[in-house]
Design an enzyme around this catalytic site. Structure first.
Site, PDB file in Angstrom:
ATOM      1  N   GLU A  66       0.796  -1.225   0.000  1.00 56.23           N
ATOM      2  CA  GLU A  66       0.000   0.000   0.000  1.00 56.23           C
ATOM      3  C   GLU A  66       0.831   1.278   0.000  1.00 56.23           C
ATOM      4  O   GLU A  66       0.570   2.174  -0.793  1.00 56.23           O
ATOM      5  CB  GLU A  66      -0.968   0.029   1.189  1.00 56.23           C
ATOM      6  CG  GLU A  66      -1.814   1.305   1.153  1.00 56.23           C
ATOM      7  CD  GLU A  66      -2.864   1.400   2.231  1.00 56.23           C
ATOM      8  OE1 GLU A  66      -2.884   0.562   3.144  1.00 56.23           O
ATOM      9  OE2 GLU A  66      -3.682   2.328   2.138  1.00 56.23           O
ATOM     10  N   ASP A  82      -0.849  -5.199   2.956  1.00 58.72           N
ATOM     11  CA  ASP A  82      -1.364  -4.025   3.672  1.00 58.72           C
ATOM     12  C   ASP A  82      -0.691  -4.037   5.041  1.00 58.72           C
ATOM     13  O   ASP A  82      -1.011  -4.887   5.887  1.00 58.72           O
ATOM     14  CB  ASP A  82      -2.889  -4.087   3.797  1.00 58.72           C
ATOM     15  CG  ASP A  82      -3.459  -2.750   4.240  1.00 58.72           C
ATOM     16  OD1 ASP A  82      -2.708  -1.974   4.859  1.00 58.72           O
ATOM     17  OD2 ASP A  82      -4.648  -2.502   3.981  1.00 58.72           O
ATOM     18  N   ILE A  84      -0.788  -2.086   7.671  1.00 56.28           N
ATOM     19  CA  ILE A  84      -1.819  -1.997   8.723  1.00 56.28           C
ATOM     20  C   ILE A  84      -3.149  -1.770   8.009  1.00 56.28           C
ATOM     21  O   ILE A  84      -3.305  -0.787   7.284  1.00 56.28           O
ATOM     22  CB  ILE A  84      -1.606  -0.823   9.712  1.00 56.28           C
ATOM     23  CG1 ILE A  84      -0.266  -0.925  10.438  1.00 56.28           C
ATOM     24  CG2 ILE A  84      -2.750  -0.794  10.738  1.00 56.28           C
ATOM     25  CD1 ILE A  84      -0.027   0.202  11.459  1.00 56.28           C
ATOM     26  N   ASP A  85      -4.078  -2.676   8.175  1.00 56.74           N
ATOM     27  CA  ASP A  85      -5.429  -2.442   7.683  1.00 56.74           C
ATOM     28  C   ASP A  85      -6.265  -2.040   8.894  1.00 56.74           C
ATOM     29  O   ASP A  85      -6.310  -2.781   9.894  1.00 56.74           O
ATOM     30  CB  ASP A  85      -6.005  -3.687   7.014  1.00 56.74           C
ATOM     31  CG  ASP A  85      -7.353  -3.381   6.391  1.00 56.74           C
ATOM     32  OD1 ASP A  85      -7.417  -2.489   5.530  1.00 56.74           O
ATOM     33  OD2 ASP A  85      -8.356  -4.010   6.786  1.00 56.74           O
ATOM     34  N   THR A  87      -5.981   1.545   9.783  1.00 55.37           N
ATOM     35  CA  THR A  87      -5.057   2.553  10.327  1.00 55.37           C
ATOM     36  C   THR A  87      -5.776   3.603  11.163  1.00 55.37           C
ATOM     37  O   THR A  87      -5.245   4.052  12.181  1.00 55.37           O
ATOM     38  CB  THR A  87      -4.280   3.232   9.169  1.00 55.37           C
ATOM     39  OG1 THR A  87      -3.459   2.237   8.571  1.00 55.37           O
ATOM     40  CG2 THR A  87      -3.403   4.353   9.662  1.00 55.37           C
ATOM     41  N   ASP A 210      -6.272  -4.555   0.590  1.00 57.31           N
ATOM     42  CA  ASP A 210      -7.301  -4.717   1.633  1.00 57.31           C
ATOM     43  C   ASP A 210      -7.888  -6.135   1.608  1.00 57.31           C
ATOM     44  O   ASP A 210      -8.316  -6.643   2.643  1.00 57.31           O
ATOM     45  CB  ASP A 210      -8.486  -3.759   1.420  1.00 57.31           C
ATOM     46  CG  ASP A 210      -8.087  -2.287   1.388  1.00 57.31           C
ATOM     47  OD1 ASP A 210      -7.348  -1.864   2.279  1.00 57.31           O
ATOM     48  OD2 ASP A 210      -8.530  -1.565   0.463  1.00 57.31           O
TER      49      ASP A 210
END
Ligand code: IPD
Ligand code: CA
Ligand code: CA
Length: 259
Positions: A66, A82, A84-85, A87, A210
């Site tokens: 990402e 990703d 951190i999904d 955030t 995602d």
């Protein structure tokens, strides 16, 4: 295969350690294109440790991640990350966030991990081998009756003016009296469908990072994923409907206002 499995697990664990160590602590937060679309220094740190592990073990593989974008190589393998999904949740100290790593081989999803270290939940799937939560096999729910389904959704930061606003679909679901949650992490939404907590999830405008791991986890747990017209979807499409299969057609009807 074992080396790939070990790498995806090691990378997710390394990222998970970083996410936990900063959680509810001090870190920089910046906004991306929209003022509430955030990126923190932890996203970048998590991304770096994942990419370092992949590059060290598989220097010839392609990567889509990402924050840094695409690193295309002439390879049958493509990692989709990703770091951190969720955030926005992370930045607000809400423990609904995760790292999501998917691996594609010859254009098909092969493995996926979604790890929320704050709830100690490690979801893993491998094509043809099932889906697991902390090592235990998981299945989508058995719910047949859409009227008593429990759903989850999310809202995009942007949508095309020509398309019906996503809040309209939400409104139709709510007007049917259905409980609809909004957790703020699409990867976790998908995994919670996979393990039967939710019966269905829909969202418009998600990105490959995602959903890559989550799609495989839902499918391996016996669920169904499609676009909003019911057609097959890839991780690069923009419409996501993920269900236990039984309520899929009923959800399509509400999404498309066909009732
Ligand atoms: C977001 C989350 C959220 C979804 C957004 C995504 P991020 O990812 O998955 O649930 O509604 O569309 O962008 O920015 O936290 O990685
Ligand atoms: Ca995301
Ligand atoms: Ca992210």
């Amino acid at each position: 295969m074992e080396q790939l499995r070990q790498a995806i697990i090691d990378a997710a664990n390394a990222a998970g350690k970083i996410i936990s160590s900063y959680f509810q602590g001090v870190f920089t937060v910046e906004s991306k294109d929209g003022k509430n679309n955030l990126v923190t220094e932890v996203d970048n740190h998590s991304e770096k440790v994942i990419i370092d592990i992949i590059k060290e073990r598989f220097p010839g593989h392609s990567i889509i991640s990402e924050e840094v974008g695409e690193m295309i190589q002439d390879s049958e393998y493509q990692w989709i990350i990703d770091p951190i999904d969720g955030t926005v949740n992370f930045a607000h100290g809400i423990p609904i966030c995760c790292v999501s790593i998917g691996l594609r081989h010859q254009g098909k999803m092969l493995m996926g991990v979604v790890y929320n270290p704050l709830m100690n939940e490690f979801f893993f799937a491998e094509r043809g081998k099932g889906a697991f939560l902390n090592g235990e096999p998981i299945r989508v729910s058995a719910k047949q009756d859409f009227k008593t389904a429990c759903l989850v959704t999310g809202f995009p930061y942007k949508w095309p003016e020509t398309k019906e606003h996503p809040i309209k679909v939400f409104e139709r679901m709510i007007l049917q009296g259905l409980p609809v949650r909004r957790l703020g992490s699409a990867a976790i939404d998908l995994c919670w469908v996979a393990c039967g907590r939710f019966d269905g999830f829909w969202e418009y405008n998600l990105n490959s990072w995602d959903v890559a791991a989550g799609y495989l986890i839902v499918r391996e747990a016996g669920g169904r994923i499609s676009n909003f017209d019911g057609s097959e979807t890839t991780v690069f499409d923009k419409e996501t409907l993920a269900t236990n299969g039984h309520i899929h057609e009923a959800m399509l009807r509400v999404i498309n206002n066909k009732e």
